[in-house]
Design an enzyme around this catalytic site. Structure first.
Site, mmCIF file in Angstrom:
data_model
loop_
_atom_site.group_PDB
_atom_site.id
_atom_site.type_symbol
_atom_site.label_atom_id
_atom_site.label_comp_id
_atom_site.label_asym_id
_atom_site.label_seq_id
_atom_site.Cartn_x
_atom_site.Cartn_y
_atom_site.Cartn_z
ATOM 1 N N GLY A 88 0.823 -1.185 0.000
ATOM 2 C CA GLY A 88 0.000 0.000 0.000
ATOM 3 C C GLY A 88 0.867 1.248 0.000
ATOM 4 O O GLY A 88 2.079 1.189 0.128
ATOM 5 N N GLY A 89 0.239 2.399 -0.161
ATOM 6 C CA GLY A 89 0.963 3.658 -0.103
ATOM 7 C C GLY A 89 1.445 4.112 -1.465
ATOM 8 O O GLY A 89 1.227 3.465 -2.484
ATOM 9 N N ASP A 90 2.115 5.245 -1.465
ATOM 10 C CA ASP A 90 2.562 5.880 -2.699
ATOM 11 C C ASP A 90 4.062 5.644 -2.892
ATOM 12 O O ASP A 90 4.536 4.520 -2.761
ATOM 13 C CB ASP A 90 2.215 7.370 -2.661
ATOM 14 C CG ASP A 90 2.047 7.981 -4.046
ATOM 15 O OD1 ASP A 90 3.077 8.223 -4.704
ATOM 16 O OD2 ASP A 90 0.896 8.219 -4.469
ATOM 17 N N ILE A 91 4.809 6.695 -3.170
ATOM 18 C CA ILE A 91 6.229 6.545 -3.493
ATOM 19 C C ILE A 91 7.107 6.836 -2.281
ATOM 20 O O ILE A 91 6.764 7.687 -1.448
ATOM 21 C CB ILE A 91 6.624 7.465 -4.672
ATOM 22 C CG1 ILE A 91 7.971 7.022 -5.280
ATOM 23 C CG2 ILE A 91 6.663 8.937 -4.242
ATOM 24 C CD1 ILE A 91 8.252 7.612 -6.643
ATOM 25 N N HIS A 94 14.457 4.412 -0.520
ATOM 26 C CA HIS A 94 15.284 3.627 0.400
ATOM 27 C C HIS A 94 16.739 3.806 0.002
ATOM 28 O O HIS A 94 17.062 3.892 -1.193
ATOM 29 C CB HIS A 94 14.938 2.136 0.332
ATOM 30 C CG HIS A 94 13.541 1.820 0.708
ATOM 31 N ND1 HIS A 94 12.958 2.260 1.873
ATOM 32 C CD2 HIS A 94 12.595 1.079 0.078
ATOM 33 C CE1 HIS A 94 11.713 1.807 1.949
ATOM 34 N NE2 HIS A 94 11.471 1.094 0.861
ATOM 35 N N GLY A 161 4.487 1.077 4.686
ATOM 36 C CA GLY A 161 3.600 0.551 3.667
ATOM 37 C C GLY A 161 3.618 -0.960 3.752
ATOM 38 O O GLY A 161 4.690 -1.557 3.810
ATOM 39 N N ALA A 174 10.425 2.125 7.006
ATOM 40 C CA ALA A 174 11.755 2.629 6.656
ATOM 41 C C ALA A 174 12.033 3.853 7.519
ATOM 42 O O ALA A 174 11.410 4.909 7.333
ATOM 43 C CB ALA A 174 11.818 2.991 5.174
ATOM 44 N N CYS A 190 5.603 9.920 -0.445
ATOM 45 C CA CYS A 190 4.286 9.382 -0.090
ATOM 46 C C CYS A 190 3.151 10.135 -0.773
ATOM 47 O O CYS A 190 1.995 10.039 -0.367
ATOM 48 C CB CYS A 190 4.087 9.371 1.430
ATOM 49 S SG CYS A 190 5.364 8.471 2.308
#
Length: 239
Positions: A88-91, A94, A161, A174, A190
């Site tokens: 789930g979630g956006d961008i 890392h 996420g 993260a 995000c």
């Protein structure tokens, strides 16, 4: 219910390799759960992976490609990779200096509530930050851990996420510890415009012992989830 969790620190590991390995562990747990229908005495295992990735951007299944502000050539120039993934979630980003944690657990060993699971993950990080006199908090409607929510200086220190199926989880969190925050300038983190990111290093004005942070994370995770961690040798084939 099996509350034992196999812990493995993978060190610095390619994102795609680690994602593939998460899928292996995830499938193993799901397959055992399916077999339990006819053999209820079977026990599902739980895993927790620590890892640090080389520079990479990942876009969740509900994410918007326009939140990546780099072309393919620009990504290559920065030594970064990009993946669309099934969390789930956006961008998000890392990279080195960031502690990434992937709990791959059967929530039926703990509790069957995804909302509670996410709040517990956030609480693990909030409690860890508190040990460094950093006040982390939640931002309504925005998963993860933030600082100074409700002020013009709100900034995100930990992204989250997850994916869950049949109450089995993968992906995770993260935490920016000593990360180079300049890499976040290449995305709308995000998918949230107008809010900054930060790290423990920036907040404290000094480098932070990442191994110490990991130990604190595991300690708080164990208490909140009433879990027992065991350093696992069974994942060595991945090293």
């Amino acid at each position: 219910m099996n509350k034992k969790i196999h812990l493995q620190d993978l060190g610095n590991k390619d994102y795609k390799e680690t994602w593939d390995y998460q899928e292996v562990l995830f499938k193993k747990i799901v397959d055992i759960k399916l077999e339990k229908r006819t053999n209820p005495e079977l026990v599902t295992p739980n895993y927790f992976l620590f890892v640090e990735h080389p520079h990479v951007y990942t876009l969740g299944k509900s994410g918007d490609m326009s939140n990546l502000l780099l072309s393919e050539k620009q990504l290559e120039a920065k030594g970064a990779t990009f993946y669309k993934i099934n969390r789930g979630g956006d961008i998000t980003y890392h990279g080195p200096g960031q502690i990434v944690g992937y709990p791959i657990v059967d929530l039926e060993n703990f509790f069957t509530d995804i909302h509670k699971y996410l709040r517990f993950l956030e609480e693990v990080i909030i409690l860890t930050l508190a040990e460094y006199n950093i006040t982390g908090t939640r931002s309504e409607g925005e998963t993860g851990v933030w600082l100074d929510v409700g002020t013009p200086f709100a900034r995100k220190i930990c992204a989250m996420g997850v994916r869950a199926s049949r109450w089995v989880t993968m992906h995770g969190f993260a935490l920016n510890v000593n990360a180079n925050l300049g890499y976040f300038d290449n995305i709308i983190p995000c998918g949230i415009k107008g809010k900054a990111v930060t790290s423990m290093h920036v907040e404290l004005g000094a480098a932070v012992d990442e191994e110490e942070v990991k130990r604190k994370i595991i300690s708080h995770f164990a208490i909140l989830f009433e879990a027992n961690f065991k350093t696992s040798e069974m994942l060595r084939q991945f090293e």
